[in-house]
Design an enzyme around this catalytic site. Sequence first.
Site, mmCIF file in Angstrom:
data_model
loop_
_atom_site.group_PDB
_atom_site.id
_atom_site.type_symbol
_atom_site.label_atom_id
_atom_site.label_comp_id
_atom_site.label_asym_id
_atom_site.label_seq_id
_atom_site.Cartn_x
_atom_site.Cartn_y
_atom_site.Cartn_z
ATOM 1 N N TYR A 120 -19.517 -37.521 30.284
ATOM 2 C CA TYR A 120 -18.671 -36.358 29.973
ATOM 3 C C TYR A 120 -17.456 -36.784 29.138
ATOM 4 C CZ TYR A 120 -16.153 -31.973 30.992
ATOM 5 O OH TYR A 120 -15.483 -30.780 30.899
ATOM 6 N N LYS A 159 -16.350 -35.591 25.439
ATOM 7 C CA LYS A 159 -15.087 -34.883 25.188
ATOM 8 C C LYS A 159 -14.169 -35.664 24.255
ATOM 9 C CE LYS A 159 -16.088 -31.193 27.486
ATOM 10 N NZ LYS A 159 -16.322 -29.926 26.750
#
Lengths: 245, 77
Positions: free
Chosen positions: A153, A157
């Site tokens: 993740y 990001k």
Amino acid sequence: MSTKVALVTGASRGIGAAIAIDLAKKGYDVAVNYAGNKERAEAVVKEIEAIGQEAIAIGANVSDESAVGDMVKQVVKTFGSLDCLVNNAGITRDNLMMRMKTEEFDEVIDTNLKGVFVCMKAVTRQMMKQRSGKIINMSSVVGLGGNPGQINYVASKSGVIGMTKTAAKELAPRNINVNAVAPGFIVTDMTDALDEKLKSSLLESIPLNRLGSAEDVAKTVSFLASDDANYLTGQVIQVDGGMVM
Amino acid sequence: MAETFDRVKKIVIDRLDVEEDKVTKEASFKDDLEADSLDVVELVMELEDEFDMEIADEEAEKIQTVGDAVDYINSQA
């Protein structure tokens, strides 16, 4: 003046739904993209219609280039323009790095990183023709500071921030602004799934001493979409109660 | 096919804001007509609309001069 049109990905719930609804309150017609939950997307559409704006729900996996191409065509055909894209769709597959399977890594990168690329690419043609447009990509404060158990993740990001800056530079000559929003700890289904211990330790690290709401994020997105943000591009705006400085 | 050339020429003049006499078949978009890479992408998009066709990225990359564009369009007609 004609009504402005926004496409929000992953808008059937959580932050995406709040963004779609806030944009409608600011006078946008909204295309509500969803991956699986048609019912909830339709509920968001109803809520937008109750506000007095037009809305449609469109199912498409954001990492599927041909589905996204069809979606953008449908938006332009339905509403006549596309002024704002909010790349919000995202998933998590949390695990410690040592335990993470490459499939878990790939899945998150596919949706959260490639999905943003695919969607930006797909709207560029229309926005270049219009000589205006606003693209807002959802990053996360973990993309700035890292977070144990979320290497996939976090990679996605952080990657979104780099893509935001690159797209901002490429598209600036055509008057298209590209910015990222990096939410901190926001109350959603995604953060509800987090471990209680992690939650309380996170709260201690937030100077404003509360969790954020989806509306906190949505209002920042609406600002970036508006004409008030015309001189703002390539930036990462943190909506995190001061969590990462 | 002179007609294709004229239609391409009109778009080029309009999009790149150049003098009509500079737009020859030999003129290179980047070197002679001062187009940047984004201008060329945009020009290809407009040609697609004008001639109601899709130009694949690999083909679009080969289009360097006004003549290249005209020849490609005619080859698809």
